[in-house]
Design an enzyme around this catalytic site. Structure first.
Site, PDB file in Angstrom:
ATOM      1  N   PRO A  82       3.759  -2.199   1.047  1.00 46.28           N
ATOM      2  CA  PRO A  82       5.195  -1.926   1.128  1.00 46.28           C
ATOM      3  C   PRO A  82       5.797  -2.524   2.393  1.00 46.28           C
ATOM      4  O   PRO A  82       5.258  -2.347   3.490  1.00 46.28           O
ATOM      5  CB  PRO A  82       5.260  -0.390   1.157  1.00 46.28           C
ATOM      6  CG  PRO A  82       3.928   0.044   1.680  1.00 46.28           C
ATOM      7  CD  PRO A  82       2.947  -0.966   1.172  1.00 46.28           C
ATOM      8  N   THR A  83       6.880  -3.266   2.245  1.00 44.93           N
ATOM      9  CA  THR A  83       7.618  -3.808   3.386  1.00 44.93           C
ATOM     10  C   THR A  83       9.102  -3.560   3.150  1.00 44.93           C
ATOM     11  O   THR A  83       9.582  -3.667   2.027  1.00 44.93           O
ATOM     12  CB  THR A  83       7.363  -5.318   3.573  1.00 44.93           C
ATOM     13  OG1 THR A  83       7.766  -6.013   2.392  1.00 44.93           O
ATOM     14  CG2 THR A  83       5.888  -5.594   3.831  1.00 44.93           C
ATOM     15  N   GLY A  84       9.824  -3.245   4.206  1.00 47.53           N
ATOM     16  CA  GLY A  84      11.211  -2.815   4.051  1.00 47.53           C
ATOM     17  C   GLY A  84      12.220  -3.939   3.936  1.00 47.53           C
ATOM     18  O   GLY A  84      12.060  -5.007   4.525  1.00 47.53           O
ATOM     19  N   GLN A 130       6.098   4.417  -1.034  1.00 44.38           N
ATOM     20  CA  GLN A 130       5.765   4.646   0.374  1.00 44.38           C
ATOM     21  C   GLN A 130       6.845   5.476   1.054  1.00 44.38           C
ATOM     22  O   GLN A 130       8.038   5.254   0.854  1.00 44.38           O
ATOM     23  CB  GLN A 130       5.608   3.299   1.093  1.00 44.38           C
ATOM     24  CG  GLN A 130       5.342   3.384   2.576  1.00 44.38           C
ATOM     25  CD  GLN A 130       6.609   3.404   3.404  1.00 44.38           C
ATOM     26  OE1 GLN A 130       7.682   3.019   2.942  1.00 44.38           O
ATOM     27  NE2 GLN A 130       6.511   3.887   4.631  1.00 44.38           N
ATOM     28  N   TYR A 132       7.984   7.542   4.918  1.00 43.78           N
ATOM     29  CA  TYR A 132       7.782   7.916   6.308  1.00 43.78           C
ATOM     30  C   TYR A 132       8.056   9.413   6.423  1.00 43.78           C
ATOM     31  O   TYR A 132       8.707  10.011   5.565  1.00 43.78           O
ATOM     32  CB  TYR A 132       8.741   7.153   7.231  1.00 43.78           C
ATOM     33  CG  TYR A 132       8.485   5.670   7.272  1.00 43.78           C
ATOM     34  CD1 TYR A 132       7.456   5.156   8.057  1.00 43.78           C
ATOM     35  CD2 TYR A 132       9.271   4.783   6.544  1.00 43.78           C
ATOM     36  CE1 TYR A 132       7.217   3.793   8.105  1.00 43.78           C
ATOM     37  CE2 TYR A 132       9.040   3.419   6.590  1.00 43.78           C
ATOM     38  CZ  TYR A 132       8.011   2.929   7.371  1.00 43.78           C
ATOM     39  OH  TYR A 132       7.771   1.581   7.410  1.00 43.78           O
ATOM     40  N   LYS A 256      -1.645   5.686   5.492  1.00 42.00           N
ATOM     41  CA  LYS A 256      -1.719   4.336   6.046  1.00 42.00           C
ATOM     42  C   LYS A 256      -1.606   4.380   7.571  1.00 42.00           C
ATOM     43  O   LYS A 256      -0.681   4.979   8.110  1.00 42.00           O
ATOM     44  CB  LYS A 256      -0.584   3.486   5.466  1.00 42.00           C
ATOM     45  CG  LYS A 256      -0.551   2.049   5.970  1.00 42.00           C
ATOM     46  CD  LYS A 256       0.551   1.276   5.259  1.00 42.00           C
ATOM     47  CE  LYS A 256       0.665  -0.145   5.752  1.00 42.00           C
ATOM     48  NZ  LYS A 256       1.213  -0.206   7.128  1.00 42.00           N
ATOM     49  N   SER A 278      -5.107   0.279   9.457  1.00 40.98           N
ATOM     50  CA  SER A 278      -3.956  -0.605   9.634  1.00 40.98           C
ATOM     51  C   SER A 278      -3.307  -0.390  10.990  1.00 40.98           C
ATOM     52  O   SER A 278      -3.326   0.720  11.526  1.00 40.98           O
ATOM     53  CB  SER A 278      -2.932  -0.333   8.521  1.00 40.98           C
ATOM     54  OG  SER A 278      -1.703  -0.980   8.772  1.00 40.98           O
ATOM     55  N   GLY A 313      -3.872  -9.006   8.693  1.00 42.06           N
ATOM     56  CA  GLY A 313      -4.518 -10.276   8.997  1.00 42.06           C
ATOM     57  C   GLY A 313      -5.084 -11.044   7.831  1.00 42.06           C
ATOM     58  O   GLY A 313      -5.685 -12.108   8.019  1.00 42.06           O
ATOM     59  N   ILE A 314      -4.912 -10.546   6.598  1.00 35.37           N
ATOM     60  CA  ILE A 314      -5.462 -11.251   5.434  1.00 35.37           C
ATOM     61  C   ILE A 314      -4.665 -12.530   5.170  1.00 35.37           C
ATOM     62  O   ILE A 314      -3.459 -12.486   4.920  1.00 35.37           O
ATOM     63  CB  ILE A 314      -5.430 -10.359   4.184  1.00 35.37           C
ATOM     64  CG1 ILE A 314      -6.273  -9.096   4.376  1.00 35.37           C
ATOM     65  CG2 ILE A 314      -5.883 -11.145   2.952  1.00 35.37           C
ATOM     66  CD1 ILE A 314      -7.749  -9.342   4.499  1.00 35.37           C
TER      67      ILE A 314
END
Length: 390
Positions: A82-84, A130, A132, A256, A278, A313-314
């Site tokens: 997940p990225t915002g 996801q 917070y 996470k 992570s 880092g993948i």
């Protein structure tokens, strides 16, 4: 296949195409790491320190890449993290969902996403939501109810993000909203990337910096910075809070940001289904060693009590294989697919996933392993001090 106008062969090439295609501030936002970027750099450098132990005979004619993570069968052990506010392309999170579905894998959808969860789940039913720890418990429960109603298959609780936003080289400016004033201020950057602008013109909409999944269905969500402000104003969760949160979600539940073996065990104690080792892609506490360095210790601490994922880092399929050999069940990717989307939209995301698939397959072949489930620490070589005592 060789690189063409619409296809690239490596994640590094996707990154370079993204740099040339999107406005400078957009690219820097995708590239950024906390403070000096020490952790950001180590996330990738650490993989280069890990050696592989190839075999030369009795190699498997075919390899099996499929696995099951958080209850979902996926074609390879790679999930889109997940990225915002994915404003790098008009398709946003829906495009990522479609690309992942085409590659037979799952995605995580950020609560700070620009697309409603209902649209994303419709594009890929293997979607994890996801969250917070932000706002009141009632507000959190309402978000979970909406995700459950939409059909989210699991919950990802992100805890690897602190308030450090400084960049030694200067953080890219991110506007509160896109309006006339913003358009004027960013015009030189945008006009220098006419292809990116044309995609938005064709879509009939401007980049969206709101967060619809933090509101009721059909209601406008807060701006990204409004959501960020609420999160900053919320007291960090205790383990008791996390235990309560686990009770609110009866499906797969991933924490996470786990980095320490003792906290991995606490995650087991509260009933988490999975953890992700992570450091938020180098956007958490700078000078934290690479996530892959912490993985062996965390995996050893929990054994088979809980699923273990690796995030950070993948860049190659061989990186995925190295993570699996050191105890991960799967990996999450972030920048890699965002660069793909910035380079070529939905097709670019699919392109990145297929690059990783090919790399996993060829690395398994070289190691003489028939399946991703056959990998062991014996397949890799770690230099002395690699884990830095973690």
């Amino acid at each position: 296949m060789a690189s063409t106008k619409d296809w690239f062969e490596t994640v590094a090439e996707a990154r370079e195409r993204a740099r040339k295609r999107v406005p400078r501030s957009v690219f820097l936002a995708l590239h950024a790491g906390s403070e000096a970027g020490t952790t950001l750099a180590d996330n990738t450098a650490a993989f280069a320190e890990i050696g592989l132990r190839p075999r030369i005979a009795d190699l498997p004619a075919t390899r099996e890449l499929g696995t099951t993570v958080l209850g979902q069968e996926i074609s390879m052990p790679v999930i889109c993290s997940p990225t915002g506010v994915q404003a790098v392309d008009p398709g946003g999170e829906v495009a990522v969902a479609r690309a992942a579905a085409a590659s037979g894998t799952a995605i995580g959808l950020s609560s700070f996403a620009a697309k409603p969860i209902e649209e994303v789940v419709a594009a890929n039913d293997k979607t994890f939501f996801q969250v917070y720890w932000q706002g009141s418990r009632d507000g959190i429960r309402a978000r979970l109810d909406r995700a459950r109603e939409a059909g989210a298959k699991g919950l990802i609780v992100t805890l690897d993000w602190v308030f450090a936003t400084a960049r030694d080289w200067g953080a890219p400016p991110i506007p509160e909203k896109v309006n006339l004033r913003t358009a004027v201020a960013f015009a030189p950057q945008v006009l220098a990337r006419p292809g990116w602008l044309a995609r938005y013109v064709r879509s009939g909409r401007l980049p969206d910096l709101t967060t619809p999944n933090l509101a009721a269905v059909g209601e406008p969500g807060p701006s990204f910075f409004g959501a960020y402000g609420e999160w900053m104003g919320t007291s960090p969760p205790t383990w008791d809070d996390l235990a309560w949160l686990r009770q609110q979600w009866d499906g797969p539940f991933l924490i996470k940001g786990v980095y320490r073996p003792d906290e991995a065990k606490r995650a087991v104690d509260i009933g988490a289904t999975a953890i992700s080792v992570s450091n938020h892609g180098g956007n958490n506490l700078d000078s934290t060693p690479a996530a892959i360095r912490a993985l062996p210790g965390v995996a050893a601490a929990v054994g088979d009590q809980i699923e273990v994922l690796l995030d950070g880092g993948i860049r190659r399929g061989s990186d995925v294989v190295k993570a699996l050999a050191l105890g991960a069940d799967a990996v999450l990717i972030g920048r890699a697919y965002l660069w793909g989307m910035a380079a070529n939209g939905e097709r670019g995301v699919h392109n990145v996933l297929e690059i990783l698939r090919q790399g996993i397959d060829s690395t398994l072949y070289g190691l003489g392993r028939k399946s991703v489930h056959d990998l062991t620490p014996d397949d890799v070589l770690l230099p002395d001090g690699f884990t830095r005592g973690m």
